[in-house]
Motif scaffolding. Structure first.
Motif, PDB file in Angstrom:
ATOM      1  N   TYR A 133      39.086  42.437  43.376  1.00 28.77           N
ATOM      2  CA  TYR A 133      40.444  42.645  43.894  1.00 28.77           C
ATOM      3  C   TYR A 133      41.458  42.623  42.762  1.00 28.77           C
ATOM      4  O   TYR A 133      41.393  41.781  41.869  1.00 28.77           O
ATOM      5  CB  TYR A 133      40.788  41.561  44.923  1.00 28.77           C
ATOM      6  CG  TYR A 133      42.200  41.686  45.453  1.00 28.77           C
ATOM      7  CD1 TYR A 133      42.505  42.625  46.424  1.00 28.77           C
ATOM      8  CD2 TYR A 133      43.227  40.881  44.951  1.00 28.77           C
ATOM      9  CE1 TYR A 133      43.805  42.762  46.879  1.00 28.77           C
ATOM     10  CE2 TYR A 133      44.523  41.019  45.411  1.00 28.77           C
ATOM     11  CZ  TYR A 133      44.812  41.968  46.369  1.00 28.77           C
ATOM     12  OH  TYR A 133      46.102  42.115  46.813  1.00 28.77           O
ATOM     13  N   ARG A 150      42.537  38.275  49.922  1.00 32.40           N
ATOM     14  CA  ARG A 150      41.207  37.727  49.679  1.00 32.40           C
ATOM     15  C   ARG A 150      40.625  37.119  50.952  1.00 32.40           C
ATOM     16  O   ARG A 150      39.416  37.236  51.216  1.00 32.40           O
ATOM     17  CB  ARG A 150      41.269  36.691  48.559  1.00 32.40           C
ATOM     18  CG  ARG A 150      41.534  37.312  47.190  1.00 32.40           C
ATOM     19  CD  ARG A 150      41.815  36.264  46.129  1.00 32.40           C
ATOM     20  NE  ARG A 150      41.843  36.843  44.783  1.00 32.40           N
ATOM     21  CZ  ARG A 150      42.901  37.446  44.249  1.00 32.40           C
ATOM     22  NH1 ARG A 150      44.027  37.539  44.961  1.00 32.40           N
ATOM     23  NH2 ARG A 150      42.847  37.947  43.033  1.00 32.40           N
ATOM     24  N   GLU A 163      35.739  37.948  41.263  1.00 33.41           N
ATOM     25  CA  GLU A 163      36.998  37.997  40.517  1.00 33.41           C
ATOM     26  C   GLU A 163      36.755  38.550  39.115  1.00 33.41           C
ATOM     27  O   GLU A 163      35.789  38.193  38.445  1.00 33.41           O
ATOM     28  CB  GLU A 163      37.611  36.603  40.406  1.00 33.41           C
ATOM     29  CG  GLU A 163      38.095  36.034  41.741  1.00 33.41           C
ATOM     30  CD  GLU A 163      39.362  36.706  42.255  1.00 33.41           C
ATOM     31  OE1 GLU A 163      40.001  37.467  41.500  1.00 33.41           O
ATOM     32  OE2 GLU A 163      39.699  36.465  43.433  1.00 33.41           O
TER      33      GLU A 163
END
Length: 239
Positions: A133, A150, A163
């Protein structure tokens, strides 16, 4: 719940399916969605380019177009952040100042609206693969959105969320910045794309198509297989 949607210029012209997917998700959440066909731009491009008087004209039209709406939801933290943070500066000490403040309170970025207002995080979405993301500057710094996207993505079946390094670093697009400072913009995209690919992710996801457009163009130019997706498209997948 009555929701009026605002579709940004580039979504309307380049990524209309994202707008339809946002409506699909909102309706699944029980919202009554309406779309004012008179809507145009939020005024941000003119404002950022220094044309403040022209921006005020566009912003005044925006206020009229969305007058009386319970909630205004947009698939763009950039546009939501502009309405929330800069309309008050443009109309400071004016007869519509209080109206502008209330408009900002009613305006929400899509993922933030789902989590904070509706309290819904699972839409039965399905998407196979690993994803990372990207925090857009507008979402993170102007709308204070970090956890909400998230939370939504963690409930997508088959999606593994990882991540990347320097996740809060700018993508390099920045509207006219990408045109005025192309070498810097490209170098910033290169750094972010390399960080995303280092995770082994198939997808890079964000709240903002402006960032995804920048990433997508760079990845395509380099022949990378990394796919860009807006969070609305992810949440509408698989059902």
């Amino acid at each position: 719940m009555n929701v009026q949607i605002f579709i940004p210029c580039f979504v309307d012209q380049l990524y209309p399916q994202t707008a339809f997917n946002m409506v699909k998700v909102l309706e699944k959440a029980g919202c009554k969605v309406s779309y004012n066909t008179n809507q145009t731009c939020c005024g941000q491009p003119a404002y950022n380019a220094g044309f403040w008087e022209e921006a005020k004209t566009i912003c005044t039209k925006f206020m009229k177009d969305f007058e009386g709406a319970d909630y205004i939801v947009t698939p763009s933290a950039s546009c939501a952040g502009f309405v929330k943070n800069y309309y008050a500066k443009l109309f400071d000490n004016s007869s519509v100042h209080n109206e502008v403040l209330k408009l900002g309170e009613r305006t929400h970025e899509f993922s933030e609206f789902l989590v904070k207002v509706l309290g819904v995080v699972d839409f039965g979405a399905k998407l196979q693969g690993k994803a990372t993301y990207h925090d857009s500057c507008a979402a993170l710094r102007e709308c204070k959105i970090k956890a909400e996207p998230r939370q939504l993505l963690q409930h997508v079946q088959g999606l593994e969320l990882v991540e990347m390094a320097d996740v809060e670093t700018c993508c390099g697009f920045g509207g006219t910045f990408a045109v005025k400072f192309e070498p810097i913009s490209v170098a910033m995209a290169d750094q972010k794309i390399k960080n995303a690919m280092a995770t082994g992710a198939k997808y890079i996801i964000s709240t903002d198509h402006s960032c995804m457009m920048h990433f997508g163009g760079y990845a395509k130019n380099k022949g990378y297989e990394l796919q860009t997706m807006h969070i609305a498209d992810v949440l509408a997948s698989g059902w």
